[in-house]
Design a protein around this motif. Structure first.
Motif, short mmCIF file in Angstrom:
data_model
loop_
_atom_site.label_atom_id
_atom_site.label_comp_id
_atom_site.label_asym_id
_atom_site.label_seq_id
_atom_site.Cartn_x
_atom_site.Cartn_y
_atom_site.Cartn_z
N LYS A 269 -7.97 -0.34 -2.70
CA LYS A 269 -6.82 0.55 -2.46
C LYS A 269 -6.08 0.89 -3.75
O LYS A 269 -5.05 1.56 -3.73
N ASN A 270 -6.61 0.39 -4.89
CA ASN A 270 -6.05 0.73 -6.22
C ASN A 270 -4.56 0.38 -6.30
O ASN A 270 -3.71 1.22 -6.63
N LEU A 271 -4.24 -0.88 -6.00
CA LEU A 271 -2.85 -1.33 -5.95
C LEU A 271 -2.49 -2.05 -7.25
O LEU A 271 -3.04 -3.10 -7.57
N HIS A 272 -1.54 -1.48 -7.98
CA HIS A 272 -1.12 -2.06 -9.25
C HIS A 272 0.40 -2.17 -9.36
O HIS A 272 0.91 -2.65 -10.38
N SER A 273 1.11 -1.74 -8.33
CA SER A 273 2.58 -1.81 -8.35
C SER A 273 3.06 -1.76 -6.90
O SER A 273 2.30 -1.43 -5.98
N TYR A 274 4.34 -2.06 -6.72
CA TYR A 274 4.91 -1.98 -5.37
C TYR A 274 4.94 -0.53 -4.88
O TYR A 274 4.79 -0.27 -3.68
N GLU A 275 5.11 0.39 -5.80
CA GLU A 275 5.09 1.80 -5.43
C GLU A 275 3.71 2.19 -4.90
O GLU A 275 3.60 2.97 -3.95
N TYR B 202 10.33 -15.53 -1.25
CA TYR B 202 9.91 -15.04 -2.57
C TYR B 202 10.77 -13.85 -3.01
O TYR B 202 11.15 -13.00 -2.20
N ALA B 203 10.99 -13.74 -4.32
CA ALA B 203 11.70 -12.59 -4.87
C ALA B 203 10.94 -11.30 -4.62
O ALA B 203 11.53 -10.21 -4.58
N GLU B 204 9.62 -11.42 -4.41
CA GLU B 204 8.79 -10.24 -4.20
C GLU B 204 9.16 -9.47 -2.93
O GLU B 204 8.84 -8.28 -2.81
N ILE B 205 9.83 -10.12 -2.00
CA ILE B 205 10.31 -9.42 -0.80
C ILE B 205 11.27 -8.31 -1.22
O ILE B 205 11.16 -7.16 -0.80
N GLY B 206 12.21 -8.66 -2.09
CA GLY B 206 13.19 -7.69 -2.56
C GLY B 206 12.57 -6.60 -3.41
O GLY B 206 12.99 -5.43 -3.34
N TYR B 207 11.57 -6.95 -4.20
CA TYR B 207 10.93 -5.95 -5.05
C TYR B 207 10.19 -4.92 -4.20
O TYR B 207 10.19 -3.72 -4.50
N ALA B 208 9.55 -5.39 -3.12
CA ALA B 208 8.83 -4.48 -2.24
C ALA B 208 9.79 -3.55 -1.50
O ALA B 208 9.55 -2.34 -1.41
N THR B 209 10.88 -4.10 -0.99
CA THR B 209 11.82 -3.26 -0.25
C THR B 209 12.52 -2.28 -1.18
O THR B 209 12.84 -1.16 -0.79
N ALA B 210 12.76 -2.69 -2.44
CA ALA B 210 13.37 -1.78 -3.41
C ALA B 210 12.47 -0.58 -3.69
O ALA B 210 12.96 0.52 -4.01
N ALA B 211 11.16 -0.79 -3.56
CA ALA B 211 10.20 0.30 -3.76
C ALA B 211 10.05 1.16 -2.52
O ALA B 211 9.35 2.19 -2.56
N GLY B 212 10.66 0.75 -1.41
CA GLY B 212 10.61 1.54 -0.19
C GLY B 212 9.74 0.98 0.91
O GLY B 212 9.53 1.64 1.93
N TYR B 213 9.25 -0.26 0.74
CA TYR B 213 8.42 -0.84 1.79
C TYR B 213 9.33 -1.38 2.90
O TYR B 213 10.29 -2.11 2.61
N PRO B 214 9.06 -1.08 4.17
CA PRO B 214 9.93 -1.56 5.27
C PRO B 214 9.89 -3.09 5.37
O PRO B 214 8.82 -3.68 5.50
#
Length: 299
Positions: free
Chosen positions: A152-158, A173-185
């Motif tokens: 799926k060519n995934l290299h960033s939260y975007e 994990y801090a990664e929860i916040g990073y994903a939601t900041a990028a727009g992931y529900p």
């Protein structure tokens, strides 16, 4: 179905980065032992008190490579090994690791179950309101566990958001916040116990990607034939790259103890000794840092 926010909060009682079988029981026993004597602990000059006791209780959360039980049944990891060296130089001969779940570390520190905490804990503004930190011994970028070839060519939260990939990460994990900041529900995030569970989820097809620290991700995929780690990257928060740093946490009243610890950390950074201690646990020179706790507490 992905867990709700309430479900995730309840899961934290089970453990963000759970220990191997039997470790939790050991940690609980140690924590109880520490708590039973907390009424006798006096505030003030903690460094002198610990020198008199000859032992410092170190709260850890059972995550490789930060602090865990090794194959020989003994506590090891970058935090216990670094603590042994520094506290020895401060006149405290023994370090007693106490295992607990990640969400209990700061409450346990402030209720005097531990004297200091180090568990791959990032220094951030929220935590700096509860404890004081040493300057970080390492900095950390993120990475993903993905299927071999990264289909799926995934290299960033975007990228995760654009691909509508099934995204997983660990409890707390801090990664929860990073994903939601990028727009992931947030409601769609799959919350798992740790990076090992993340690897299993990606290998089985339950998740397309698992996010964690670059260090833990690259270590966990080493023996996998079906998954790989992406290149490390800095998450974007409000358009700015976010580089995290981890350090030892102390009670707010223990400034003298924290300052003495910091002096030793700075000497070890200057001499290269810090890297020599951390390198066997998978750290590279890219993880070494000159950032300060003051900088990290401000963001």
């Amino acid at each position: 179905m992905a867990p709700t926010r309430r479900d995730r909060q309840e899961q934290r009682g089970v453990g963000r980065r759970a220990l191997l079988a039997g470790t939790a029981a050991l940690g609980a026993a140690a924590a109880v032992g520490g708590a039973s004597g907390c009424s006798r602990v006096q505030e003030g000059d903690s460094l002198e008190r610990l020198r008199s006791q000859g032992t410092v209780r170190l709260g850890i959360a059972g995550e490789i490579p930060f602090g865990y039980i090794g194959k020989d049944g003994e506590f090891t990891g970058e935090a216990p090994e670094l603590a042994k060296v520094i506290f020895k130089r401060l006149g405290i001969d023994s370090v007693q690791p106490v295992a607990t779940e990640f969400g209990s570390l700061i409450p346990g520190l402030n209720s005097q179950q531990f004297d200091v905490v180090s568990a791959g804990m990032y220094i951030n503004k929220e935590r700096c309101q509860q404890v004081i930190f040493s300057d970080p011994e390492y900095q950390m970028l993120d990475a993903f566990i993905v299927r071999k070839g990264n289909p799926k060519n995934l290299h960033s939260y975007e990228d995760v958001v654009k691909a509508k990939a099934r995204f997983a990460t660990g409890t707390g994990y801090a990664e929860i916040g990073y994903a939601t900041a990028a727009g992931y529900p947030e409601k769609d995030i799959i919350i798992l116990q740790d990076q090992v569970a993340g690897l299993n989820a990606v290998e089985s097809g339950r998740a397309d990607v698992f996010a964690g620290t670059a260090l833990t991700v690259r270590e966990v995929v080493k023996k996998s034939r079906r998954a790989e780690a992406t290149e490390a990257f800095a998450p974007l928060i409000d358009g700015k790259k976010k580089i995290d740093g981890g350090g030892f946490a102390f009670r707010p009243v223990d400034t003298e103890l924290r300052d003495a610890f910091n002096q030793e950390i700075h000497k070890m950074k200057a001499s290269g000794e810090l890297f020599r201690i951390l390198r066997p646990f998978g750290f590279t020179e890219k993880e070494m840092t000159t950032m300060t706790a003051k900088e990290l507490c401000a963001v």
